[in-house]
Design a protein around this motif. Structure first.
Motif, short mmCIF file in Angstrom:
data_model
loop_
_atom_site.label_atom_id
_atom_site.label_comp_id
_atom_site.label_asym_id
_atom_site.label_seq_id
_atom_site.Cartn_x
_atom_site.Cartn_y
_atom_site.Cartn_z
N LEU A 299 0.83 -1.20 0.00
CA LEU A 299 0.00 0.00 0.00
C LEU A 299 0.87 1.26 0.00
O LEU A 299 0.58 2.23 -0.70
CB LEU A 299 -0.92 0.02 1.22
N ASP A 300 1.92 1.22 0.79
CA ASP A 300 2.83 2.36 0.87
C ASP A 300 3.48 2.62 -0.48
O ASP A 300 3.65 3.78 -0.89
CB ASP A 300 3.88 2.11 1.95
N ALA A 301 3.84 1.55 -1.17
CA ALA A 301 4.48 1.70 -2.49
C ALA A 301 3.48 2.24 -3.51
O ALA A 301 3.86 2.98 -4.43
CB ALA A 301 5.04 0.35 -2.96
N GLN A 302 2.21 1.89 -3.36
CA GLN A 302 1.18 2.33 -4.31
C GLN A 302 0.77 3.79 -4.11
O GLN A 302 0.31 4.44 -5.06
CB GLN A 302 -0.09 1.46 -4.17
N HIS A 303 0.90 4.28 -2.89
CA HIS A 303 0.35 5.60 -2.57
C HIS A 303 1.44 6.53 -2.04
O HIS A 303 1.86 6.41 -0.89
CB HIS A 303 -0.77 5.46 -1.53
N GLN A 304 1.87 7.41 -2.88
CA GLN A 304 2.86 8.41 -2.49
C GLN A 304 2.24 9.79 -2.69
O GLN A 304 1.97 10.19 -3.82
CB GLN A 304 4.14 8.26 -3.30
N PHE A 305 1.97 10.49 -1.61
CA PHE A 305 1.37 11.82 -1.69
C PHE A 305 1.81 12.62 -0.47
O PHE A 305 2.30 12.08 0.51
CB PHE A 305 -0.16 11.72 -1.74
N GLU A 342 20.65 12.64 15.72
CA GLU A 342 20.17 13.22 14.46
C GLU A 342 19.72 12.13 13.49
O GLU A 342 18.66 12.23 12.85
CB GLU A 342 21.27 14.06 13.83
N GLU A 343 20.53 11.06 13.36
CA GLU A 343 20.17 9.97 12.46
C GLU A 343 18.89 9.28 12.92
O GLU A 343 18.02 8.95 12.11
CB GLU A 343 21.31 8.96 12.38
N ALA A 344 18.80 9.05 14.24
CA ALA A 344 17.60 8.41 14.78
C ALA A 344 16.37 9.28 14.56
O ALA A 344 15.30 8.78 14.20
CB ALA A 344 17.78 8.14 16.28
N ARG A 345 16.53 10.59 14.75
CA ARG A 345 15.40 11.50 14.54
C ARG A 345 14.92 11.42 13.09
O ARG A 345 13.70 11.36 12.83
CB ARG A 345 15.82 12.93 14.90
N ASN A 346 15.84 11.41 12.15
CA ASN A 346 15.46 11.33 10.73
C ASN A 346 14.75 10.02 10.43
O ASN A 346 13.77 9.98 9.68
CB ASN A 346 16.69 11.48 9.84
N ASP A 347 15.25 8.92 11.02
CA ASP A 347 14.62 7.62 10.81
C ASP A 347 13.19 7.60 11.34
O ASP A 347 12.27 7.10 10.68
CB ASP A 347 15.45 6.51 11.48
N TYR A 348 13.02 8.13 12.54
CA TYR A 348 11.68 8.09 13.15
C TYR A 348 10.73 9.09 12.48
O TYR A 348 9.51 8.89 12.50
CB TYR A 348 11.77 8.33 14.65
N LEU A 349 11.27 10.15 11.89
CA LEU A 349 10.42 11.05 11.11
C LEU A 349 9.86 10.31 9.89
O LEU A 349 8.68 10.49 9.54
CB LEU A 349 11.22 12.27 10.66
N LYS A 350 10.70 9.50 9.25
CA LYS A 350 10.23 8.71 8.11
C LYS A 350 9.17 7.70 8.55
O LYS A 350 8.17 7.48 7.85
CB LYS A 350 11.41 7.98 7.46
N ILE A 351 9.39 7.09 9.72
CA ILE A 351 8.41 6.14 10.24
C ILE A 351 7.08 6.84 10.52
O ILE A 351 6.00 6.34 10.19
CB ILE A 351 8.94 5.47 11.52
N ALA A 352 7.16 8.03 11.12
CA ALA A 352 5.94 8.78 11.44
C ALA A 352 5.19 9.16 10.17
O ALA A 352 3.96 9.06 10.09
CB ALA A 352 6.30 10.04 12.23
N GLU A 353 5.94 9.59 9.14
CA GLU A 353 5.30 9.97 7.87
C GLU A 353 4.62 8.76 7.23
O GLU A 353 3.50 8.86 6.71
CB GLU A 353 6.34 10.55 6.92
N ARG A 354 5.29 7.61 7.29
CA ARG A 354 4.69 6.39 6.72
C ARG A 354 3.42 6.01 7.47
O ARG A 354 2.41 5.65 6.86
CB ARG A 354 5.72 5.25 6.79
N ARG A 355 3.46 6.10 8.79
CA ARG A 355 2.28 5.75 9.58
C ARG A 355 1.10 6.65 9.24
O ARG A 355 -0.04 6.19 9.11
CB ARG A 355 2.61 5.86 11.07
N VAL A 356 1.37 7.95 9.14
CA VAL A 356 0.30 8.89 8.82
C VAL A 356 -0.26 8.60 7.43
O VAL A 356 -1.47 8.55 7.23
CB VAL A 356 0.80 10.35 8.91
N ARG A 357 0.63 8.39 6.46
CA ARG A 357 0.17 8.12 5.09
C ARG A 357 -0.69 6.87 5.04
O ARG A 357 -1.77 6.86 4.44
CB ARG A 357 1.37 7.98 4.15
N LEU A 358 -0.21 5.79 5.66
CA LEU A 358 -0.98 4.54 5.64
C LEU A 358 -2.30 4.70 6.40
O LEU A 358 -3.32 4.14 5.99
CB LEU A 358 -0.15 3.41 6.25
#
Length: 449
Positions: A299-305, A342-358
């Motif tokens: 689903l994540d791969a299908q929907h990028q917005f 800083e690296e961890a923050r960037n990783d968890y930001l990506k996780i948060a964005e994925r969760r919101v999108r899904l």
């Protein structure tokens, strides 16, 4: 009323709103007229209080109410007329010079700016193009027998033993712990049962009880693990003054019908069938999680917005707070985890964005396909949660009944699972036979990490 759009950037919108003093005064006068028949003031008959007097007494509170109502109604019209779906509550800022009580005397225009963050319009993908594998594990007789044996071992009878303690024996002890020569909180215990070999205590503790006899005093030297929950003890050397009060040897358990009856089963065969059913259920749950994860990846791969930044920030703050709490509780740092903050923050930001999108995608799928969770289903789930707290069922039930946020936390996962079921009906799901080790490998890897 004048509404002027001042920003249209991605999912962010901003408007300048001006409501004339005449409109506000008219609403305030109408509200004051309503109050005439409701208030009682000394010296006036009910319904005969002059409007001017009411305005002197209640004017500020009425204007405050009118302003709040006008802002809410105006924002609602902006959203409705433009077909917006809000991601978060509007942010309202009164214009300069309108702070405090300057508006509450009446006779002045209301001017404010409102910022909105809206939900994106989502184009759903073709779910029939999704392919996922469902791992299937055959439950063998050996696995059932092994589980039954573990149950039997946990129910072994113990009896007093003559002579020193050995692996598998149960030792009852009193102990007092010291770090740097000082007692520490939680470092004392009386009549504590220690099963030697169970690895239920600090590494090295149980092993030093081998050979001990009832009535013997021993000093055990151990080191708390680096990841110990109490960070003030993590990694520190400690000594324990131990008094052995008794040593008990484990007796044998016959795997027969009589043993099965002690566990509420009619026979050993029925016990094995019950155990097999539970194993099947556990494997099915693990397989479901793998299938769901693969489905969400698709689903994540299908929907990028673009996703609302405010929702991502909320999700990230929740995740980041838990990460830092966990690290603090373990006395660890990001460096200990092989990364930087800083690296961890960037990783968890990506996780948060994925969760919101899904989350938005699943919500859109549910809305378009009229997928709903009934009140009866929520009630059953709450009852199940209440049963996890024997003796406190009524308090748990009342908590959920009185707390909308808690009830929503029950409804949300039920809704998500229903949407997942709907998608799996459309997707191409193929079964793949795997071993038990393969089924749980990813879970074990995550635990190790």
């Amino acid at each position: 009323m004048q509404v002027t759009e001042t920003q249209a950037d991605g999912l962010k919108r901003a408007f300048r709103v001006v409501v004339s003093a005449a409109d506000l005064d008219a609403k305030a006068d109408a509200r004051l007229n309503e109050l005439k028949g409701q208030v009682k003031l000394n010296g006036f008959r009910p319904g005969k209080v002059p409007t001017a007097h009411l305005k002197r007494v209640y004017g500020k509170s009425v204007y405050s109410e009118v302003i709040e109502q006008t802002v809410n109604e105006t924002n609602g019209k902006i959203v409705e007329e433009r077909g917006f779906k809000l991601a978060l509550q509007p942010k309202v800022k009164l214009s300069d010079g309108q702070q405090g009580e300057t508006l509450l005397d009446g006779g002045k225009d209301l001017a404010y700016d409102v910022e909105l963050e809206i939900l994106p319009k989502i184009e759903l993908g073709n779910f029939k193009e999704i392919s996922v594998e469902k791992p299937v594990v055959e439950v063998t007789d050996a696995e059932v027998d092994e589980t039954v044996q573990r149950i039997a071992d946990a129910n072994r009878p113990f009896s007093p033993k003559e002579g020193p303690a050995a692996e598998g024996d149960r030792v009852t002890i009193d102990f007092t712990g010291y770090v740097d020569g000082e007692k520490f909180q939680g470092g004392e215990g009386q009549d504590i049962d220690v099963l030697i070999g169970s690895k239920g205590f600090i590494p090295g503790f149980e092993e030093q009880l081998v050979g001990a006899s009832a009535g013997e005093n021993r000093t055990l030297s151990v080191t708390f693990p680096e990841a110990y929950a109490a960070k003030e003890l993590a990694g520190k050397a400690a000594s324990f003054e131990v008094t052995v009060k008794s040593v008990d040897a484990a007796g044998a358990v016959a795997l027969d019908d009589e043993f099965a009856k002690t566990l509420g089963q009619e026979s050993l065969e029925q016990l094995k069938e019950t155990v097999k059913g539970r194993i099947v259920q556990e494997h099915a749950g693990a397989a479901r999680q793998k299938v769901k994860r693969a489905l969400l990846d698709a689903l994540d791969a299908q929907h990028q917005f673009e996703v609302p930044a405010g929702l991502v920030e909320q999700e990230f703050n929740g995740v980041w707070s838990r990460v830092n709490e966990d690290l603090a509780g373990q006395g660890r740092t990001f460096a200990d985890e092989g990364t930087s903050e800083e690296e961890a923050r960037n990783d968890y930001l990506k996780i948060a964005e994925r969760r919101v999108r899904l989350g938005l995608v699943l919500a859109e799928i549910g809305e378009r396909n009229n997928i709903q969770v009934s009140d009866e289903e929520v009630t059953r789930a709450v009852v199940e949660r209440a049963r996890q707290f024997p003796g406190q069922e009524q308090q748990v039930w009342e908590y959920y009944r009185r707390t909308p946020e808690a009830l929503a936390s029950v409804r949300a996962p039920l809704f998500e699972e229903k949407v997942v079921d709907f998608l799996l009906e459309l997707a191409n799901v193929t079964e793949k036979k795997v071993t038990k080790e393969e089924l749980y490998k990813e879970e074990e890897d995550e635990k190790a990490a």
